[in-house]
Design a protein around this motif. Structure first.
Motif, PDB file in Angstrom:
ATOM      1  N   SER A  18       0.971  -1.283   0.089  1.00 46.74           N
ATOM      2  CA  SER A  18      -0.020  -0.123  -0.008  1.00 46.74           C
ATOM      3  C   SER A  18       0.907   1.199   0.031  1.00 46.74           C
ATOM      4  O   SER A  18       0.495   2.028   0.588  1.00 46.74           O
ATOM      5  N   GLY A  19       2.114   1.177  -0.688  1.00 46.70           N
ATOM      6  CA  GLY A  19       3.002   2.475  -0.625  1.00 46.70           C
ATOM      7  C   GLY A  19       2.770   3.237  -1.775  1.00 46.70           C
ATOM      8  O   GLY A  19       3.717   3.957  -2.042  1.00 46.70           O
ATOM      9  N   GLY A  20       1.667   3.196  -2.209  1.00 47.01           N
ATOM     10  CA  GLY A  20       1.267   4.087  -3.209  1.00 47.01           C
ATOM     11  C   GLY A  20       1.510   3.495  -4.904  1.00 47.01           C
ATOM     12  O   GLY A  20       1.690   2.221  -5.004  1.00 47.01           O
ATOM     13  N   PRO A  21       1.575   4.258  -5.791  1.00 46.15           N
ATOM     14  CA  PRO A  21       1.558   3.602  -7.234  1.00 46.15           C
ATOM     15  C   PRO A  21       2.886   3.044  -7.651  1.00 46.15           C
ATOM     16  O   PRO A  21       3.743   3.543  -7.192  1.00 46.15           O
ATOM     17  N   LYS A  22       2.899   1.972  -8.484  1.00 45.89           N
ATOM     18  CA  LYS A  22       4.175   1.364  -8.893  1.00 45.89           C
ATOM     19  C   LYS A  22       4.748   2.420  -9.752  1.00 45.89           C
ATOM     20  O   LYS A  22       4.214   3.340 -10.640  1.00 45.89           O
ATOM     21  N   VAL A  23       6.313   2.507 -10.030  1.00 45.95           N
ATOM     22  CA  VAL A  23       7.091   3.279 -11.191  1.00 45.95           C
ATOM     23  C   VAL A  23       6.982   2.435 -12.162  1.00 45.95           C
ATOM     24  O   VAL A  23       7.330   1.136 -11.934  1.00 45.95           O
ATOM     25  N   SER A  24       6.484   2.848 -13.364  1.00 42.25           N
ATOM     26  CA  SER A  24       6.423   2.158 -14.667  1.00 42.25           C
ATOM     27  C   SER A  24       7.983   2.349 -15.315  1.00 42.25           C
ATOM     28  O   SER A  24       8.897   3.220 -14.882  1.00 42.25           O
ATOM     29  N   VAL A  25       8.241   1.337 -16.156  1.00 43.02           N
ATOM     30  CA  VAL A  25       9.211   1.585 -17.036  1.00 43.02           C
ATOM     31  C   VAL A  25       9.371   2.805 -17.967  1.00 43.02           C
ATOM     32  O   VAL A  25      10.550   3.457 -17.983  1.00 43.02           O
ATOM     33  N   LEU A  26       8.140   3.244 -18.350  1.00 42.12           N
ATOM     34  CA  LEU A  26       8.075   4.593 -19.019  1.00 42.12           C
ATOM     35  C   LEU A  26       8.402   5.625 -18.291  1.00 42.12           C
ATOM     36  O   LEU A  26       9.238   6.755 -18.743  1.00 42.12           O
ATOM     37  N   ALA A  27       8.115   5.846 -17.083  1.00 41.06           N
ATOM     38  CA  ALA A  27       8.413   6.863 -15.957  1.00 41.06           C
ATOM     39  C   ALA A  27       9.790   6.739 -15.993  1.00 41.06           C
ATOM     40  O   ALA A  27      10.469   8.025 -15.957  1.00 41.06           O
ATOM     41  N   LEU A  28      10.785   5.787 -15.656  1.00 41.83           N
ATOM     42  CA  LEU A  28      12.064   5.760 -15.376  1.00 41.83           C
ATOM     43  C   LEU A  28      12.665   6.247 -16.848  1.00 41.83           C
ATOM     44  O   LEU A  28      13.581   7.083 -16.785  1.00 41.83           O
ATOM     45  N   LEU A  29      12.374   5.891 -18.131  1.00 41.84           N
ATOM     46  CA  LEU A  29      12.813   6.285 -19.351  1.00 41.84           C
ATOM     47  C   LEU A  29      12.622   7.874 -19.530  1.00 41.84           C
ATOM     48  O   LEU A  29      13.485   8.323 -19.947  1.00 41.84           O
ATOM     49  N   ALA A  30      11.476   8.108 -18.998  1.00 39.45           N
ATOM     50  CA  ALA A  30      11.252   9.279 -19.070  1.00 39.45           C
ATOM     51  C   ALA A  30      12.377  10.335 -18.155  1.00 39.45           C
ATOM     52  O   ALA A  30      12.659  11.520 -18.692  1.00 39.45           O
ATOM     53  N   ARG A  31      12.543  10.104 -17.029  1.00 37.18           N
ATOM     54  CA  ARG A  31      13.321  10.627 -16.036  1.00 37.18           C
ATOM     55  C   ARG A  31      14.763  10.595 -16.636  1.00 37.18           C
ATOM     56  O   ARG A  31      15.412  11.550 -16.589  1.00 37.18           O
ATOM     57  N   ILE A  32      15.316   9.501 -17.447  1.00 34.87           N
ATOM     58  CA  ILE A  32      16.403   9.272 -17.987  1.00 34.87           C
ATOM     59  C   ILE A  32      16.442  10.529 -18.985  1.00 34.87           C
ATOM     60  O   ILE A  32      17.246  11.118 -19.221  1.00 34.87           O
ATOM     61  N   CYS A  33      15.384  10.592 -19.708  1.00 33.67           N
ATOM     62  CA  CYS A  33      15.377  11.492 -20.889  1.00 33.67           C
ATOM     63  C   CYS A  33      15.573  12.981 -20.438  1.00 33.67           C
ATOM     64  O   CYS A  33      16.275  13.650 -21.041  1.00 33.67           O
ATOM     65  N   THR A  34      14.696  13.405 -19.229  1.00 30.17           N
ATOM     66  CA  THR A  34      15.204  14.647 -18.961  1.00 30.17           C
ATOM     67  C   THR A  34      16.597  15.015 -18.425  1.00 30.17           C
ATOM     68  O   THR A  34      17.375  16.255 -18.608  1.00 30.17           O
ATOM     69  N   ALA A  35      17.251  13.777 -17.754  1.00 34.49           N
ATOM     70  CA  ALA A  35      18.607  13.914 -17.551  1.00 34.49           C
ATOM     71  C   ALA A  35      19.709  14.238 -18.635  1.00 34.49           C
ATOM     72  O   ALA A  35      20.620  14.837 -18.560  1.00 34.49           O
ATOM     73  N   ALA A  36      19.255  13.416 -19.742  1.00 36.76           N
ATOM     74  CA  ALA A  36      19.984  13.408 -20.740  1.00 36.76           C
ATOM     75  C   ALA A  36      19.835  14.915 -21.584  1.00 36.76           C
ATOM     76  O   ALA A  36      20.864  15.443 -22.107  1.00 36.76           O
ATOM     77  N   LEU A  37      18.681  15.321 -21.710  1.00 40.95           N
ATOM     78  CA  LEU A  37      18.504  16.664 -22.256  1.00 40.95           C
ATOM     79  C   LEU A  37      19.247  17.784 -21.261  1.00 40.95           C
ATOM     80  O   LEU A  37      19.453  18.907 -22.061  1.00 40.95           O
ATOM     81  N   ALA A  38      19.307  17.596 -20.131  1.00 37.01           N
ATOM     82  CA  ALA A  38      20.128  18.683 -19.221  1.00 37.01           C
ATOM     83  C   ALA A  38      21.462  18.660 -19.703  1.00 37.01           C
ATOM     84  O   ALA A  38      22.122  19.633 -19.501  1.00 37.01           O
TER      85      ALA A  38
END
Length: 478
Positions: free
Chosen positions: A298-318
């Motif tokens: 019950s710790g909240g919504p699961k982290v999706s693969v797409l969310a991890l890839l999106a976070r990687i994209c924002t780091a790469a764009l920086a």
């Protein structure tokens, strides 16, 4: 004497010039409040409920469900001052829908998806004649007659009385059902729906199409074809051979038309190039499993693969801001954008749409995942607003959900790049000098060659691949 005001289809923003009527939310004789949604329309970008700026009695509606109207065309007319709803009944009875107050106008700017006012409740007033409304049954105040002079003499569709033996508007909600009926020239008013409250479902239209084929009915298009001069064929037609099938023509409009225009513009204006790389995603999948296990049941919504890839994209764009830009062709300038508004491709029944996660560069993986989930649900139900579908600066396209390994994405104009992600699947891979079965994914980057050269694009893609193979690399930027 009431004043009849005409409400026209407002400017829905984002350069949209027309909309298709999906469903009327009010009928002639209904009492509407200021800013109450009166019609649901479908634009090239989203389904939108349009609020009316006037309060009063609906006297006419213009446009059938399924028809297209240009911006500025009349939607409906409202008799303002025909009834004072607030004084007509202090408390609604058990069998009466609570009504909304009337007024002369909201003063709000009807652009985009409405004014944001809460949906008003309504009470039906049965018209007794053209342009006139009858007194409400339990109301102490009589309803004044409506002057029919300002009303247009021939509204396109008024859902009053019998229409081919049926009362009221056609009971169709799904745009796909209406489109299928139009393509096969099926009159929805002749169908009896099998859904709740007579709702016409796709199965009802499919049955009507089969019946039309069995009876050999001739459509208007076929009749026109039959009346045209016959061109001699060089091939021999055998006796008893079946007639050639007529090609199906599907109008490029709505979402499909908007996608076609954008992709064509992208191909014609952007000199794009694509590079790709295979990456070992085993560690990324393990990291995701550990994150979700740590959150507990019950710790909240699961982290999706797409969310991890999106976070990687924002780091790469920086690291590579060249790819978070656009090109001003008139000024011959590259415009580097200050923030990352990350679009992600979503396939829906209406077609391909690209919702946008605003300020993705300020979010962590959990926040991005929650926003992706919220926008995806809105996309599936057709409730995305035009504002939620525009303004992206970079797009992430996970075509791996279709079971394919790779692709060459077309850039979402006017952006400068798109990252495509194939399916993650077990493959033989050399890991630490030995052959092993690993979770492998293909990543492809299509970029505008005007904003950068291959070295920058390759550096961006290599950084993304490194983060996929070693998620600990991201810790430096968190």
């Amino acid at each position: 004497m009431a004043q009849v005001l005409e409400f026209k289809l407002p400017d829905l923003g984002e350069g949209l010039t027309e909309a298709e009527i999906v469903r009327w939310l009010v009928e002639v004789g209904d009492v509407v409040a200021i800013d109450q949604p009166v019609v649901e329309v479908e634009t090239a970008k989203a389904m939108v409920e349009v609020p009316c700026p006037y309060g009063g009695v609906v006297t006419a509606r213009f446009g059938e469900e399924g028809s297209e109207l240009p911006v500025g065309a009349p939607l409906l007319t409202v008799a303002v001052g025909a009834t004072d709803v607030s004084s007509a009944s202090p408390e609604p009875s058990a069998d009466e829908e609570p009504s909304a107050g009337s007024g002369s106008g909201s003063g709000n700017v009807l652009v985009g998806y409405g004014t944001g006012a809460p949906a008003a409740r309504r009470r039906r007033i049965r018209p007794t004649g053209v342009g006139a409304a009858a007194p409400v049954a339990a109301a102490p105040a009589p309803v004044a007659a409506v002057d029919p002079a300002p009303v247009r003499p021939a509204p396109v569709a008024v859902a009053v009385g019998e229409v081919n033996g049926r009362q009221g508007p056609v009971a169709v909600v799904s745009p796909l059902v209406r489109r299928l009926a139009r393509q096969h020239e099926i009159d929805l008013r002749q169908l009896t729906g099998s859904g709740p409250d007579g709702l016409i479902l796709r199965a009802d239209v499919d049955s009507a199409i089969r019946r039309a084929g069995e009876t050999g009915s001739v459509t208007e298009a076929e009749a026109r074809t039959a009346s045209e001069p016959v061109v001699a064929e060089t091939s021999t037609v055998q006796v008893g051979a079946a007639a050639p099938a007529t090609a199906e023509r599907i109008p490029l409009r709505g979402v499909r038309g908007a996608v076609a225009d954008k992709l064509s513009r992208s191909r014609s204006e952007i000199p794009d190039a694509t590079c790709w790389v295979d990456a070992d995603a085993t560690e990324l999948m393990a990291a995701r499993a550990a994150m979700n296990a740590a959150s507990g049941p019950s710790g909240g919504p699961k982290v999706s693969v797409l969310a991890l890839l999106a976070r990687i994209c924002t780091a790469a764009l920086a690291r590579y801001p060249e790819l978070n830009s656009t090109v001003d062709t008139a000024a011959r300038e590259i415009v580097r954008l200050p923030g990352v508004h990350l679009g992600f491709a979503a396939q829906t029944e209406r077609g391909l749409v690209v919702p946008v996660v605003r300020d993705a560069h300020t979010r962590n993986a959990e926040s991005i995942g929650a926003e992706i989930a919220r926008l995806t649900e809105l996309a599936r139900t057709g409730k995305l607003s035009p504002a939620q579908l525009t303004g992206g600066t970079f797009t992430l396209n996970n075509y791996g959900v279709f079971g394919v390994d790779g692709s060459t994405p077309i850039i979402n104009h006017p952006e400068a790049a798109m990252l495509g992600v194939g399916r993650i699947m077990p493959k033989p891979w050399v890991h630490q000098g030995e052959l092993a079965v690993r979770q492998v994914v293909q990543l492809s980057l299509t970029f505008d060659h005007r904003v950068c050269d291959g070295g920058t694009a390759g550096g961006f893609l290599r950084y993304v691949a490194d983060c996929v193979e070693q998620p600990a690399v991201l810790l430096r930027t968190l």
